[in-house]
Design a protein around this motif. Structure first.
Motif, short mmCIF file in Angstrom:
data_model
loop_
_atom_site.label_atom_id
_atom_site.label_comp_id
_atom_site.label_asym_id
_atom_site.label_seq_id
_atom_site.Cartn_x
_atom_site.Cartn_y
_atom_site.Cartn_z
N GLN A 139 15.27 7.45 5.07
CA GLN A 139 17.14 7.50 3.93
C GLN A 139 17.32 8.94 3.28
N ARG A 140 15.76 10.16 3.02
CA ARG A 140 16.66 11.41 2.35
C ARG A 140 16.98 12.08 3.83
N MET A 141 16.26 11.66 5.06
CA MET A 141 16.86 12.70 6.16
C MET A 141 18.22 12.58 5.87
N LYS A 157 11.65 6.13 3.03
CA LYS A 157 11.94 6.63 1.86
C LYS A 157 11.84 8.20 2.64
N LEU A 213 18.19 7.84 18.22
CA LEU A 213 18.37 8.38 17.30
C LEU A 213 19.72 8.86 17.28
N GLU A 245 14.33 7.27 -7.79
CA GLU A 245 13.75 6.40 -6.12
C GLU A 245 12.32 5.97 -6.28
N TYR A 246 11.20 6.48 -7.17
CA TYR A 246 9.67 5.99 -6.70
C TYR A 246 9.20 5.35 -7.88
N VAL A 269 7.17 9.11 9.86
CA VAL A 269 8.70 9.25 9.13
C VAL A 269 8.35 7.78 8.52
N ALA A 283 20.29 6.66 -3.12
CA ALA A 283 18.81 5.77 -2.90
C ALA A 283 18.68 5.17 -4.93
N LEU A 321 15.86 19.33 9.49
CA LEU A 321 15.82 17.70 8.55
C LEU A 321 14.37 18.38 7.37
N PRO A 322 14.68 17.12 5.97
CA PRO A 322 14.22 18.11 5.00
C PRO A 322 12.75 17.89 5.37
N LEU A 368 15.44 7.50 12.42
CA LEU A 368 14.54 8.31 11.71
C LEU A 368 13.12 7.76 11.52
N MET A 386 6.56 15.03 16.74
CA MET A 386 8.04 14.50 16.92
C MET A 386 8.48 14.69 18.23
#
Ligand SMILES: [Zn+2]
Ligand SMILES: [Zn+2]
Lengths: 198, 198
Positions: free
Chosen positions: B28-30, B25, A45, A183-184, B22, A91, A19-20, B16, A30
């Motif tokens: 969403q990115r994930m 935002k 999930l 997005e931010y 998490v 997004a 995951l990023p 997620l 996690m």
């Protein structure tokens, strides 16, 4: 031979690391949290991942994520078909939508030009955007890529491609702080930048 | 009635978000990253979650995660059964293992005392720890809970419970970390290191 006692846990940590923004410590936390305190969340999930991979596709018209061939926004008769707003990601599209100041349609690049990473014009759907923009209904293309180096290059390339073919192309006003991602950015700034577009 | 076009994606973002640390935002990115750039990672994560939920259980002796009734460490005849190290989490156990300076066995609390969150002695397995520690083989219990407020309270409660029954209980030494400069060490640690000087 003794069976390894930690394979399933190790594999879970490894999968979470993909995951990023998730490093090995976060992935461990996690995994421990899910197994110790929230196994229903782990199963939820897993189901959500499978469903998304199976169902989510790209809209034929605007390239955003959707479960139908054409997304609900593209099909909405209330939207103004004369305006087409180009954004990098869903997004960013959602951020523009939240401002409530735009009623046209969208084209979502699902990325940005990034020659160093091998992301070229075809990868962001530039040929499809050109075809979409010249449907004889679109009168203005509003380029709302991010105000980052790569977003600006992307905006420039898109603007050149469309202007040279005679279309009106505008860019969000520079009220959006340079170097930031849509997005931010706060909604008021985005709304203002819309009204000041040139 | 028009079907919602974003359910699978929305459900994925929601699932997620249940991961610790998490926010919306990041989720969403994930989700976008997985669907746009790494669908194999999404499927791999789904499989890993299912496998972990199905296979991972707690070791009957030390309570750490394992796929067998008793974990490999507890079964290892090379470990010294006279020493029992108490840690909060498998991650802490892994940190102690990496030092290479401990060859005894473990008891993993899988948490810490936290009355405000409703986590009591039973939730961290204190009765099981007492039974484990008084197996007539263990000679010393080394309490290696974290040096946080809750970790200290947990250590205190464990030490009282075991000492009152006549077992030797030690705590990891507190002090200035090796290799650090006083200038950058927090004052509480320095003050404590002073009072504990020897
Ligand atoms: Zn669409
Ligand atoms: Zn064990």
């Amino acid at each position: 031979m003794k069976a390894s006692s930690g394979d399933a846990l190790a594999h879970l940590v490894e999968a979470l690391r993909r995951l990023p923004g998730v490093g090995v410590k976060s992935a461990q936390r996690m995994a421990y949290h899910l197994l110790q305190h929230d196994q229903p969340a782990a199963s939820q999930l897993a189901r959500a991942l499978d469903a998304a991979v199976q169902k989510v596709q790209h809209c034929e018209r605007c390239h955003t994520f959707t479960e139908q061939p054409v997304c609900a926004t593209c099909l909405d008769p209330q939207r103004d078909p004369h305006q087409l707003c180009v954004v990098e990601t869903p997004a960013d599209q959602a951020a523009v939508e939240r401002t409530g100041s735009y009623r046209g349609l969208y084209f979502v690049l699902m990325g940005k030009l990034s020659p160093l990473d091998g992301v070229g014009a075809h990868d962001i759907g530039l040929p499809a955007l050109i075809e979409r923009a010249f449907d004889e209904v679109v009168q203005e293309v509003i380029v709302a890529t991010n105000f980052t180096a790569e977003g600006e290059v992307t905006a420039h390339v898109i603007a050149e491609a469309l202007k040279s073919r005679g279309l009106r192309v505008t860019r969000l006003a520079r009220g959006v702080p340079i170097g930031s991602e849509l997005e931010y950015v706060d909604l008021g700034t985005i709304a203002h930048a819309f009204s000041e577009r040139r």
